[in-house]
Scaffold this motif. Structure first.
Motif, mmCIF file in Angstrom:
data_model
loop_
_atom_site.group_PDB
_atom_site.id
_atom_site.type_symbol
_atom_site.label_atom_id
_atom_site.label_comp_id
_atom_site.label_asym_id
_atom_site.label_seq_id
_atom_site.Cartn_x
_atom_site.Cartn_y
_atom_site.Cartn_z
ATOM 1 N N GLU A 1 0.723 -1.387 0.037
ATOM 2 C CA GLU A 1 -0.084 -0.027 0.103
ATOM 3 C C GLU A 1 0.784 1.085 0.075
ATOM 4 O O GLU A 1 1.170 1.820 1.027
ATOM 5 C CB GLU A 1 -0.780 0.002 1.274
ATOM 6 N N PRO A 2 1.466 1.491 -1.184
ATOM 7 C CA PRO A 2 2.441 2.517 -1.320
ATOM 8 C C PRO A 2 1.561 4.196 -0.632
ATOM 9 O O PRO A 2 2.314 4.986 -0.364
ATOM 10 C CB PRO A 2 2.673 2.761 -2.822
ATOM 11 N N GLU A 3 0.275 4.023 -0.646
ATOM 12 C CA GLU A 3 -0.256 5.426 -0.308
ATOM 13 C C GLU A 3 -0.052 5.514 1.235
ATOM 14 O O GLU A 3 -0.354 6.769 1.766
ATOM 15 C CB GLU A 3 -1.716 5.258 -0.662
ATOM 16 N N VAL A 4 0.394 4.573 2.081
ATOM 17 C CA VAL A 4 0.490 4.683 3.586
ATOM 18 C C VAL A 4 1.919 5.162 3.708
ATOM 19 O O VAL A 4 2.101 5.294 4.929
ATOM 20 C CB VAL A 4 0.033 3.481 4.241
ATOM 21 N N LEU A 5 2.712 5.295 2.766
ATOM 22 C CA LEU A 5 4.157 5.512 3.194
ATOM 23 C C LEU A 5 4.553 6.722 3.908
ATOM 24 O O LEU A 5 5.202 6.558 4.982
ATOM 25 C CB LEU A 5 5.059 5.696 2.056
ATOM 26 N N ASP A 6 3.696 7.814 3.588
ATOM 27 C CA ASP A 6 3.998 9.104 4.525
ATOM 28 C C ASP A 6 3.423 8.718 5.863
ATOM 29 O O ASP A 6 4.340 9.233 6.987
ATOM 30 C CB ASP A 6 3.138 10.293 3.893
ATOM 31 N N ASN A 7 2.454 8.191 6.191
ATOM 32 C CA ASN A 7 2.090 7.963 7.459
ATOM 33 C C ASN A 7 2.678 6.976 8.172
ATOM 34 O O ASN A 7 2.850 6.985 9.176
ATOM 35 C CB ASN A 7 0.487 7.596 7.448
ATOM 36 N N ALA A 8 3.155 6.151 7.317
ATOM 37 C CA ALA A 8 4.067 4.845 7.823
ATOM 38 C C ALA A 8 5.294 5.613 8.405
ATOM 39 O O ALA A 8 5.727 5.095 9.439
ATOM 40 C CB ALA A 8 4.690 3.728 6.944
ATOM 41 N N VAL A 9 5.825 6.599 8.057
ATOM 42 C CA VAL A 9 6.878 7.021 8.597
ATOM 43 C C VAL A 9 6.803 7.801 10.043
ATOM 44 O O VAL A 9 7.268 7.716 11.020
ATOM 45 C CB VAL A 9 7.551 8.169 7.606
ATOM 46 N N GLU A 10 5.492 8.442 9.750
ATOM 47 C CA GLU A 10 4.823 9.279 11.220
ATOM 48 C C GLU A 10 4.814 8.134 12.222
ATOM 49 O O GLU A 10 5.121 8.464 13.439
ATOM 50 C CB GLU A 10 3.750 10.035 10.932
ATOM 51 N N GLU A 11 4.092 7.001 11.930
ATOM 52 C CA GLU A 11 3.981 6.097 12.825
ATOM 53 C C GLU A 11 5.135 5.484 13.365
ATOM 54 O O GLU A 11 5.374 5.246 14.665
ATOM 55 C CB GLU A 11 3.088 4.994 12.279
ATOM 56 N N LEU A 12 6.176 5.023 12.717
ATOM 57 C CA LEU A 12 7.253 4.576 13.201
ATOM 58 C C LEU A 12 8.031 5.756 13.783
ATOM 59 O O LEU A 12 8.593 5.427 15.105
ATOM 60 C CB LEU A 12 8.416 4.329 11.800
ATOM 61 N N MET A 13 8.092 6.981 13.746
ATOM 62 C CA MET A 13 8.394 7.814 14.437
ATOM 63 C C MET A 13 7.768 7.812 15.846
ATOM 64 O O MET A 13 8.467 8.047 16.916
ATOM 65 C CB MET A 13 8.520 9.284 13.865
ATOM 66 N N ARG A 14 6.436 7.788 15.727
ATOM 67 C CA ARG A 14 5.621 7.938 16.961
ATOM 68 C C ARG A 14 6.115 6.688 17.895
ATOM 69 O O ARG A 14 6.372 6.625 18.929
ATOM 70 C CB ARG A 14 4.159 7.738 16.831
ATOM 71 N N TYR A 15 6.009 5.575 17.250
ATOM 72 C CA TYR A 15 6.145 4.219 17.794
ATOM 73 C C TYR A 15 7.519 3.959 18.703
ATOM 74 O O TYR A 15 7.793 3.734 19.716
ATOM 75 C CB TYR A 15 5.999 3.118 17.043
ATOM 76 N N LEU A 16 8.477 4.409 17.824
ATOM 77 C CA LEU A 16 9.886 4.358 18.359
ATOM 78 C C LEU A 16 10.686 5.503 19.105
ATOM 79 O O LEU A 16 11.448 5.344 20.088
ATOM 80 C CB LEU A 16 10.763 4.054 16.963
ATOM 81 N N SER A 17 10.447 6.840 18.731
ATOM 82 C CA SER A 17 10.727 7.828 19.269
ATOM 83 C C SER A 17 12.083 7.706 19.979
ATOM 84 O O SER A 17 12.515 7.379 21.135
ATOM 85 C CB SER A 17 9.982 8.260 20.532
ATOM 86 N N ILE A 18 13.431 7.810 19.050
ATOM 87 C CA ILE A 18 14.505 7.310 19.439
ATOM 88 C C ILE A 18 15.432 8.199 20.471
ATOM 89 O O ILE A 18 16.834 8.387 20.091
ATOM 90 C CB ILE A 18 15.301 7.257 18.106
ATOM 91 N N ILE A 19 14.814 8.499 21.549
ATOM 92 C CA ILE A 19 15.586 9.049 22.705
ATOM 93 C C ILE A 19 14.958 8.318 24.015
ATOM 94 O O ILE A 19 13.841 7.717 23.804
ATOM 95 C CB ILE A 19 15.423 10.706 23.034
ATOM 96 N N HIS A 20 15.943 8.036 25.029
ATOM 97 C CA HIS A 20 15.583 7.548 26.179
ATOM 98 C C HIS A 20 14.440 8.314 26.650
ATOM 99 O O HIS A 20 13.372 7.555 27.277
ATOM 100 C CB HIS A 20 16.635 7.029 26.728
ATOM 101 N N PHE A 21 14.627 9.545 27.083
ATOM 102 C CA PHE A 21 13.860 10.436 27.733
ATOM 103 C C PHE A 21 14.238 11.927 27.298
ATOM 104 O O PHE A 21 15.265 11.856 26.604
ATOM 105 C CB PHE A 21 13.763 10.323 29.335
ATOM 106 N N GLY A 22 13.611 13.018 27.647
ATOM 107 C CA GLY A 22 13.658 14.387 27.563
ATOM 108 C C GLY A 22 12.994 14.817 26.356
ATOM 109 O O GLY A 22 11.973 13.923 25.977
ATOM 110 N N PRO A 23 13.343 16.103 26.107
ATOM 111 C CA PRO A 23 14.318 16.995 26.714
ATOM 112 C C PRO A 23 14.013 17.471 28.035
ATOM 113 O O PRO A 23 12.832 17.351 28.454
ATOM 114 C CB PRO A 23 14.415 18.010 25.496
ATOM 115 N N ALA A 24 15.014 18.281 28.490
ATOM 116 C CA ALA A 24 14.620 18.910 29.715
ATOM 117 C C ALA A 24 14.496 20.382 29.600
ATOM 118 O O ALA A 24 14.937 21.154 28.549
ATOM 119 C CB ALA A 24 15.977 18.932 30.617
ATOM 120 N N ARG A 25 13.633 20.967 30.494
ATOM 121 C CA ARG A 25 13.415 22.326 30.461
ATOM 122 C C ARG A 25 13.327 22.801 32.154
ATOM 123 O O ARG A 25 13.132 22.052 32.771
ATOM 124 C CB ARG A 25 11.990 22.819 30.051
#
Length: 402
Positions: A266-290
């Motif tokens: 389903e190539p039409e999901v590609l853009d959303n797939a990237v957003e979902e991978l970003m959401r699901y993985l979120s490649i920092i342990h925690f943070g940022p700090a303020r």
């Protein structure tokens, strides 16, 4: 209001793709809670999606590291006690008006229109790297031969950095991001990268090219030190983050064959797939700090001036109040816009459109070129970057039918 107090921030992941279960449990009890820092400071931990956006979007918080209390006990005894001025050009650690002035110099380089114009060129870089990968005759380390080179080649070309000089910054970037480095080791690595970037600025002043650094210098606005540190931030962010998303994202898709099939069919999901991978993985342990520059109320909690707040992006991106329908599961068809993997507010990632394009092209072309790509080791043998500030995989041994 009764406040939940944690004496430490859990960082141990029970599975490769999920944040620590204990932090998820904290979010379910209180999306804003207290957290005791290693120096004894009783600050705050924010785990709810809406509340994280409030903190990151509020002008009442500062990003100046001199104002922060430290979570990491490694740096507690080694950090110099006196206040230090934030280095010129380090706009991630600066508040308006300095941040506004510096970011404005770069904003035109990263417009959606300009990034989209680079798509064909990035596609050529990806194709060339896939041909390189194919030369390994059936098995290779995907991180070393694809995930790291693609964004490194892109950002080096955009900034006008000679790719053959990547050893001047990649090894020291690893030391800077390693959770096992001491404060002195990390600062020495940073100093070496700054020296390299300073030399680059001198060369660009003498002989401008068709690149972002030359364009930046041509404005006549930044000092050499500002330009060097601005370029440094772009260089580090431009290859480490996307490289780890490509590596960890591929591992994730290989472990979720139903979702990989959706990506392929389903190539039409590609853009959303990237957003979902970003959401699901979120490649920092925690943070940022303020740190609160003045008293501010978040979700009914009064955060006093001087209180340091740590937001937890990975857990906030799994908040069912924002992402209903079992956000603990990867679903490439899920509407994933609104995640905070790129941050929020005035410090939102400057290069996010470039990262999106690299991931869209990288994932789609990788699985088209190698339709039977598979892990070449057991999943529990994949070395995870639990020892690094940016999460991912150190290597990803893969195999395919040559």
């Amino acid at each position: 209001m009764t406040e939940l107090i944690s004496d430490e921030l859990p960082i141990t992941r029970q599975t490769p793709f999920d944040p620590p279960a204990e932090v998820t449990e904290i979010r379910e009890k209180a999306r804003v809670s207290r957290l005791r820092f290693s120096d004894g400071h009783l600050g705050w931990l924010v785990t709810g999606h809406r509340q994280v956006r409030e903190v990151l979007g509020s002008p009442k918080f500062t990003t100046n590291p001199n104002e922060h209390h430290l979570l990491d006990v490694r740096f507690q005894d080694e950090a110099p006690p006196e206040r230090r001025e934030v280095q010129p050009g380090m706009f991630l650690n600066q508040d308006p008006p300095d941040h506004t002035r510096l970011r404005r110099m770069l904003q035109g380089q990263f417009t959606v229109r300009r990034m989209n114009q680079l798509a064909e060129w990035i596609g050529t870089i990806v194709d060339d790297q896939l041909e390189h990968l194919r030369s390994f005759d059936g098995r290779a380390d995907l991180v070393k031969e694809f995930a790291m080179p693609v964004p490194s080649l892109v950002i080096c070309a955009l900034l006008g950095v000679d790719y053959d000089e990547r050893h001047r910054f990649q090894e020291d970037t690893a030391k800077l991001l390693s959770l096992e480095s001491t404060f002195k080791e990390a600062m020495a690595a940073l100093a070496r990268i700054q020296e390299f970037m300073g030399e680059l600025i001198v060369r660009k002043r003498a002989k401008p090219g068709d690149d972002m650094i030359s364009d930046l210098l041509a404005t006549g606005e930044p000092t050499d030190e500002e330009a060097a540190n601005m370029a440094l931030l772009l260089l580090l962010a431009g290859h480490e983050t996307t490289a780890n998303m490509l590596g960890l994202g591929t591992f994730t898709l290989l472990q979720h064959p139903d979702q990989l099939k959706i990506l392929k069919d389903e190539p039409e999901v590609l853009d959303n797939a990237v957003e979902e991978l970003m959401r699901y993985l979120s490649i920092i342990h925690f943070g940022p700090a303020r740190t609160a520059a003045e008293d501010v109320e978040i979700d009914g909690h009064l955060i006093r001036a001087g209180d340091t707040v740590v937001v937890h992006v990975p857990v906030a991106n799994r908040d069912p109040e924002k992402f209903p329908g079992n956000p603990e599961e990867l679903d490439l068809r899920r509407p994933a816009s609104g995640h905070v993997a790129f941050g929020h507010g005035i410090h939102q990632c400057l290069g996010q459109q470039l990262a999106r394009i690299e991931m869209r092209i990288g994932f789609s072309k990788l699985f088209a070129a190698f339709p039977d790509l598979r892990l070449d080791v057991a999943p529990d043998e994949v070395p995870l970057r639990t020892d690094m500030g940016i999460y991912g995989v150190h290597s990803l041994p893969v195999a395919w039918s040559s």
